[in-house]
Motif scaffolding. Structure first.
Motif, short mmCIF file in Angstrom:
data_model
loop_
_atom_site.label_atom_id
_atom_site.label_comp_id
_atom_site.label_asym_id
_atom_site.label_seq_id
_atom_site.Cartn_x
_atom_site.Cartn_y
_atom_site.Cartn_z
N GLN A 210 0.83 -1.20 0.00
CA GLN A 210 0.00 0.00 0.00
C GLN A 210 0.87 1.26 0.00
O GLN A 210 0.59 2.22 -0.72
N ALA A 211 1.92 1.26 0.82
CA ALA A 211 2.79 2.44 0.90
C ALA A 211 3.56 2.65 -0.40
O ALA A 211 3.69 3.78 -0.89
N VAL A 212 4.07 1.59 -0.97
CA VAL A 212 4.89 1.69 -2.18
C VAL A 212 4.05 2.05 -3.40
O VAL A 212 4.45 2.89 -4.22
N SER A 213 2.90 1.43 -3.53
CA SER A 213 2.10 1.59 -4.74
C SER A 213 1.05 2.69 -4.65
O SER A 213 0.58 3.20 -5.67
N GLY A 214 0.66 3.04 -3.41
CA GLY A 214 -0.44 3.98 -3.25
C GLY A 214 -1.80 3.37 -3.51
O GLY A 214 -2.81 4.06 -3.59
N GLU A 215 -1.84 2.05 -3.62
CA GLU A 215 -3.08 1.34 -3.90
C GLU A 215 -3.53 0.53 -2.68
O GLU A 215 -2.71 0.14 -1.86
N THR A 216 -4.82 0.28 -2.60
CA THR A 216 -5.34 -0.60 -1.55
C THR A 216 -5.12 -2.05 -1.99
O THR A 216 -5.46 -2.42 -3.11
N ALA A 217 -4.52 -2.83 -1.12
CA ALA A 217 -4.25 -4.24 -1.43
C ALA A 217 -5.48 -5.08 -1.12
O ALA A 217 -5.97 -5.08 0.01
N HIS A 218 -5.99 -5.76 -2.13
CA HIS A 218 -7.16 -6.63 -1.94
C HIS A 218 -6.80 -8.12 -2.00
O HIS A 218 -7.53 -8.95 -1.51
N ALA A 219 -5.68 -8.43 -2.63
CA ALA A 219 -5.29 -9.84 -2.82
C ALA A 219 -4.76 -10.43 -1.52
O ALA A 219 -4.35 -9.71 -0.60
#
Length: 268
Positions: A210-219
């Motif tokens: 999440q920190a690296v990508s700026g995305e919410t992790a769903h997997a």
């Protein structure tokens, strides 16, 4: 307006335009640079293969490596030639540092001015500076403590070190404690009672991505191949093989969703 003034203004505009175009070209090149992640840590990092769990959340093409020696602190790592080479020449886009468990805990008045804490700050900053020389963004991954009274002290110390490093802080301690209270039977600790269990490695992987990508992790974080307990290599370096089998998923999809929904603190 006199012709000479117009001519000079025109020349200045051309220089400014050229500078802006070069800056845009550099930014575009950086954006297109393949993502390469390096973990720098210790047994908290390699037990259950945190780098592998993180790679499982990333899209194809993201490379993940690690440098992690058993019992190592960032002070120990500061003058390691192998690590210095990786940081400055490994072409990593993101470097995640993780301190040895408990080293950031600061107890007692004036503890942050102690020689030991100062040495930790100095080494951490030196390593972060080396990573930036290599062109990487820098992150500081927190750790956990089972004693609720210690957790605020741990987080305060970690935040202080992260600020000194100029690193994005990835908090673990308070979130880990909250999840553990909600699900006390979960696999939060290894059978040795100290190292991360499957659920803790999954939580760290989700928050790192999440920190690296700026995305919410769903997997669901999964690990291919060996779920390490012993050090994977003599010199500390290992590379994640995303095609390795068998694949072990660390938590259920419901647990992963809950972990992914837990907010990160604002970026540094």
């Amino acid at each position: 307006m006199p012709r000479k003034v117009v001519s000079r203004a025109s020349a200045l505009l051309q220089v400014l335009l050229a500078t802006c175009l070069m800056a845009l070209a550099c930014a575009s090149h950086a954006a297109e640079r393949p993502r390469r992640i390096l973990f720098v840590g210790n047994s908290l990092t390699y037990v259950n293969n945190l780098p592998g769990a993180t790679a499982s959340l990333a899209p194809a093409g993201v490379a993940v490596d690690a440098f992690a020696l058993p019992g190592a602190s960032l002070v120990d790592d500061e003058h390691n030639a192998r690590l210095a080479d990786l940081l400055t020449k490994g072409r990593y886009t993101d470097v995640i540092f993780q301190e040895r468990g408990g080293n950031a805990v600061c107890m007692g008045q004036g503890c942050m001015e102690s020689d030991d804490f100062r040495a930790t700050e100095r080494a951490s900053k030196a390593l972060a500076d080396a990573a930036r020389v290599g062109g990487a963004r820098v992150y500081y991954l927190g750790t956990y403590q089972g004693n609720p009274a210690i957790v605020p002290l741990l987080i305060a110390g970690e935040q202080r070190i992260a600020r000194q490093m100029g690193a994005r802080y990835i908090e673990i301690g308070r979130t880990w404690l909250s999840f553990r209270r909600a699900e006390p039977a979960g696999a939060w600790l290894h059978s040795d009672g100290q190292h991360p269990g499957y659920a803790t490695t999954a939580l760290m992987a989700i928050r790192v991505w999440q920190a690296v990508s700026g995305e919410t992790a769903h997997a669901v974080p999964c690990v291919g191949g060996t779920l390490y307990y012993q050090s994977p290599s003599e010199d500390g370096f290992f590379r994640v093989d995303r095609a390795a089998t068998p694949v072990t998923c660390l938590v259920s999809s419901a647990q992963a969703e809950l972990m992914g929904a837990s907010p990160l603190p604002p970026g540094a």
